[in-house]
Write an enzyme that holds these catalytic residues in place. Structure first.
Site, short mmCIF file in Angstrom:
data_model
loop_
_atom_site.label_atom_id
_atom_site.label_comp_id
_atom_site.label_asym_id
_atom_site.label_seq_id
_atom_site.Cartn_x
_atom_site.Cartn_y
_atom_site.Cartn_z
CE LYS A 45 28.81 43.18 36.80
NZ LYS A 45 29.41 44.23 36.10
CB SER A 78 32.19 33.07 36.73
OG SER A 78 32.90 34.23 36.40
CG ASP A 97 32.46 45.60 38.06
OD1 ASP A 97 32.65 44.55 37.99
OD2 ASP A 97 31.06 44.92 37.60
#
Length: 308
Positions: free
Chosen positions: A84, A35, A120
């Protein structure tokens, strides 16, 4: 060492200067994350002065790390496994997807408040459209690893898109059945024989999977099987067929055993790199309020993936 390659933690994060604007990715582990490169390329393409860093945070340390990030003035961050669900509990407000999935992969820090998002599903949808030129809503889909994590999120997203059929498979059948029971009302219609036809849970048994795949269009691996070269085959290659589209959410290695076997059987395949790109682009737009410079971000991501 470039800042985007360095891995910070609770002790070292305080070394960061608040300017330029701070962004990052939280995970445990997180050293492998691609990322930073493509997010940094996105900021550069729009002439935005920003730094994007990797931060390793064990779940038990996450509250302290997040408190420090707020103190330092981080404008936003991504969240990856296994954090998450933990991040979900720390946000002040949640968007619809984060609420539905029970997980947060993107945080916007605004006026002292943490706004949690989940990109997502959107990222996966765009990836399937880009890689296979078809919409999730038009497909009969079998998801391996539907019991939790990414598999659970993708299953819920596919249901929301009213896909033609959804087959949920998990090593612990009870988890898949629990999710199927939750999602069946979404499929209630006169389209087929009934909602149970359109959403079902099945055990991870080769004979049953082969039977189900005969009437499915898309096979998705949302498990971690394939990350290591020593991992056993996820499925016997004989259950795969040329009519299938096979998507593996794993992107390192670029070709897992599942994808190699599927290609050998004539199926069309793609890995999770496209999903990473599109969920990251959606996060970028949340942070900046601008359309993500996808071409620049894609170019950097592909280059980093080749070099990895």
């Amino acid at each position: 060492m470039l800042m985007e390659d360095r891995v910070l933690n609770l002790e070292s994060i305080g070394e960061l200067a608040p300017s330029p604007a701070l962004y990052g990715v939280l995970g445990h582990p997180v050293a492998h994350s691609l990322s930073p490169g493509f997010q940094t390329a996105g900021f550069a393409a729009l002439d935005r002065d920003a730094q994007y860093v990797k931060i390793d945070a064990a779940p038990e340390n996450l509250p302290a790390v997040v408190a420090k990030m707020k103190e330092l003035g981080f404008a936003g961050w991504n969240v990856t496994v296994p954090l998450k669900n933990h991040m979900h509990a720390l946000c002040d407000e949640l968007d619809e997807q984060a609420t539905l999935f029970g997980a947060v992969n993107t945080v916007l820090h605004s006026d002292g408040q943490l706004l949690g998002f989940n990109t997502d599903g959107i990222g996966w949808d765009e990836a399937i459209r880009e890689d296979f030129h078809v919409d999730v809503g038009d497909l009969r889909i079998l998801i391996l690893g539907a019991g939790g994590g990414a598999g659970r999120a993708l299953s819920k997203y596919a249901a929301l898109q009213h896909c033609e059929r959804l087959v949920l498979v998990n090593r612990t059948p009870g988890k898949a059945e629990e999710l199927a029971a939750e999602l069946r009302p979404v499929f209630a219609s006169d389209k087929l024989e009934g909602p149970h036809d359109r959403c079902t849970a099945r055990p991870l048994e080769p004979e049953i999977i082969e039977e189900e795949l005969a009437t499915c269009d898309l096979l998705v691996n949302a498990t971690s099987v394939g990350l290591k070269p020593t991992d056993p085959p996820l499925l016997p290659s004989g259950v795969l067929a040329p009519h299938l589209l096979v998507y593996d959410t794993i992107y390192r290695p670029a070709r897992t055993r599942l994808l190699r076997d599927a290609e050998a059987r004539g199926a069309r395949v793609a890995n999770g790199l496209s999903m990473l790109l599109h969920q990251g682009a959606a996060a970028f737009s949340i942070w900046t309020g601008q359309e993500a410079p996808l071409a620049a971000m894609r170019e950097r991501l592909m280059a980093d993936a080749r070099a990895a």
